[in-house]
Design a protein around this motif. Structure first.
Motif, PDB file in Angstrom:
ATOM      1  N   CYS A   1      62.306  35.330 -27.985  1.00  0.00           N
ATOM      2  CA  CYS A   1      63.508  34.636 -27.551  1.00  0.00           C
ATOM      3  C   CYS A   1      64.675  35.142 -28.393  1.00  0.00           C
ATOM      4  O   CYS A   1      64.492  35.605 -29.527  1.00  0.00           O
TER       5      CYS A   1
ATOM      6  N   THR B   1      65.636  23.409 -28.299  1.00  0.00           N
ATOM      7  CA  THR B   1      64.425  24.147 -27.927  1.00  0.00           C
ATOM      8  C   THR B   1      64.504  24.571 -26.473  1.00  0.00           C
ATOM      9  O   THR B   1      64.935  23.796 -25.609  1.00  0.00           O
TER      10      THR B   1
ATOM     11  N   TRP C   1      64.815  35.027 -22.855  1.00  0.00           N
ATOM     12  CA  TRP C   1      63.448  35.454 -23.150  1.00  0.00           C
ATOM     13  C   TRP C   1      63.326  36.923 -22.748  1.00  0.00           C
ATOM     14  O   TRP C   1      63.723  37.308 -21.638  1.00  0.00           O
TER      15      TRP C   1
ATOM     16  N   GLY D   1      53.369  29.307 -28.597  1.00  0.00           N
ATOM     17  CA  GLY D   1      52.750  29.057 -27.306  1.00  0.00           C
ATOM     18  C   GLY D   1      52.045  30.249 -26.696  1.00  0.00           C
ATOM     19  O   GLY D   1      51.425  30.119 -25.633  1.00  0.00           O
TER      20      GLY D   1
ATOM     21  N   TYR E   1      62.183  26.367 -23.341  1.00  0.00           N
ATOM     22  CA  TYR E   1      60.802  26.569 -22.905  1.00  0.00           C
ATOM     23  C   TYR E   1      60.752  27.613 -21.800  1.00  0.00           C
ATOM     24  O   TYR E   1      61.682  27.739 -21.003  1.00  0.00           O
TER      25      TYR E   1
ATOM     26  N   ARG F   1      52.866  27.941 -21.608  1.00  0.00           N
ATOM     27  CA  ARG F   1      54.247  27.523 -21.851  1.00  0.00           C
ATOM     28  C   ARG F   1      54.660  27.990 -23.234  1.00  0.00           C
ATOM     29  O   ARG F   1      54.057  27.606 -24.239  1.00  0.00           O
TER      30      ARG F   1
ATOM     31  N   SER G   1      57.554  28.195 -26.241  1.00  0.00           N
ATOM     32  CA  SER G   1      58.654  27.423 -26.797  1.00  0.00           C
ATOM     33  C   SER G   1      59.465  28.299 -27.741  1.00  0.00           C
ATOM     34  O   SER G   1      58.913  29.186 -28.402  1.00  0.00           O
ATOM     35  N   CYS G   2      60.757  28.029 -27.789  1.00  0.00           N
ATOM     36  CA  CYS G   2      61.649  28.720 -28.712  1.00  0.00           C
ATOM     37  C   CYS G   2      62.480  27.652 -29.414  1.00  0.00           C
ATOM     38  O   CYS G   2      63.349  27.042 -28.795  1.00  0.00           O
TER      39      CYS G   2
ATOM     40  N   GLU H   1      59.331  31.351 -31.948  1.00  0.00           N
ATOM     41  CA  GLU H   1      58.569  31.253 -30.700  1.00  0.00           C
ATOM     42  C   GLU H   1      57.164  30.718 -30.993  1.00  0.00           C
ATOM     43  O   GLU H   1      56.598  30.959 -32.066  1.00  0.00           O
TER      44      GLU H   1
ATOM     45  N   SER I   1      65.592  23.821 -20.983  1.00  0.00           N
ATOM     46  CA  SER I   1      66.159  23.614 -22.312  1.00  0.00           C
ATOM     47  C   SER I   1      66.198  22.140 -22.640  1.00  0.00           C
ATOM     48  O   SER I   1      66.566  21.328 -21.786  1.00  0.00           O
ATOM     49  N   ASP I   2      65.820  21.797 -23.849  1.00  0.00           N
ATOM     50  CA  ASP I   2      65.984  20.442 -24.375  1.00  0.00           C
ATOM     51  C   ASP I   2      67.031  20.542 -25.466  1.00  0.00           C
ATOM     52  O   ASP I   2      66.725  20.893 -26.612  1.00  0.00           O
TER      53      ASP I   2
ATOM     54  N   GLN J   1      58.001  28.225 -18.941  1.00  0.00           N
ATOM     55  CA  GLN J   1      56.749  27.902 -18.269  1.00  0.00           C
ATOM     56  C   GLN J   1      56.341  29.098 -17.426  1.00  0.00           C
ATOM     57  O   GLN J   1      57.101  29.507 -16.548  1.00  0.00           O
TER      58      GLN J   1
END
Length: 126
Positions: free
Chosen positions: A96, A78, A36, A8, A80, A19, A21-22, A6, A72-73, A82
């Motif tokens: 996460c 990864t 999360w 951010g 996110y 924001r 990130s994981c 994790e 998710s990307d 927000q």
């Protein structure tokens, strides 16, 4: 080696945004849902949100609905989170976690998660 990292977290004033990130590695991302969780001092873990990597289904706890957005990307493995309109009660360590899912959808149940990150601290000042 499985890793969930994790980033951010930080200090923000009430009403502000962060924001998280994981970044996941070491497992087949598409086979898992990512959740999360957060843990405030003296309190139990709370499942805040999750996203299914296979179908994009999302879930939000009532306490964050309308203020937090998970995404998710899959190309970057990864997820996110927000976080907008932050409140002092959002102060917690945010983790996460990954749950292997055979079906679709997700629900952030603490004991169902297979892997956990080490957490990132979010502090909201009032």
């Amino acid at each position: 080696e499985v890793q969930l990292v994790e980033s951010g977290g930080g200090l923000v004033q009430a009403g502000g945004s962060l924001r998280l990130s994981c970044a996941a590695s070491g497992f087949t991302f598409d086979d898992y849902a990512i959740g999360w969780f957060r843990q405030a001092p003296g309190k139990e873990h709370e499942g805040v949100s999750c996203i299914s990597s296979s179908d994009g289904h999302t879930y939000y706890a009532d306490s964050v609905k309308g203020r937090f957005t998970i995404s998710s990307d899959n190309a970057k493995n990864t997820v996110y989170l927000q976080m907008n309109s932050l409140k002092s009660e959002d102060t917690a360590v945010y983790f996460c976690a990954a749950e292997r899912r055979s079906g679709y959808g997700c629900y952030p149940a603490y004991y169902d998660m297979n892997y956990w990150g080490k957490g990132t601290l979010v502090t909201v000042s009032s």
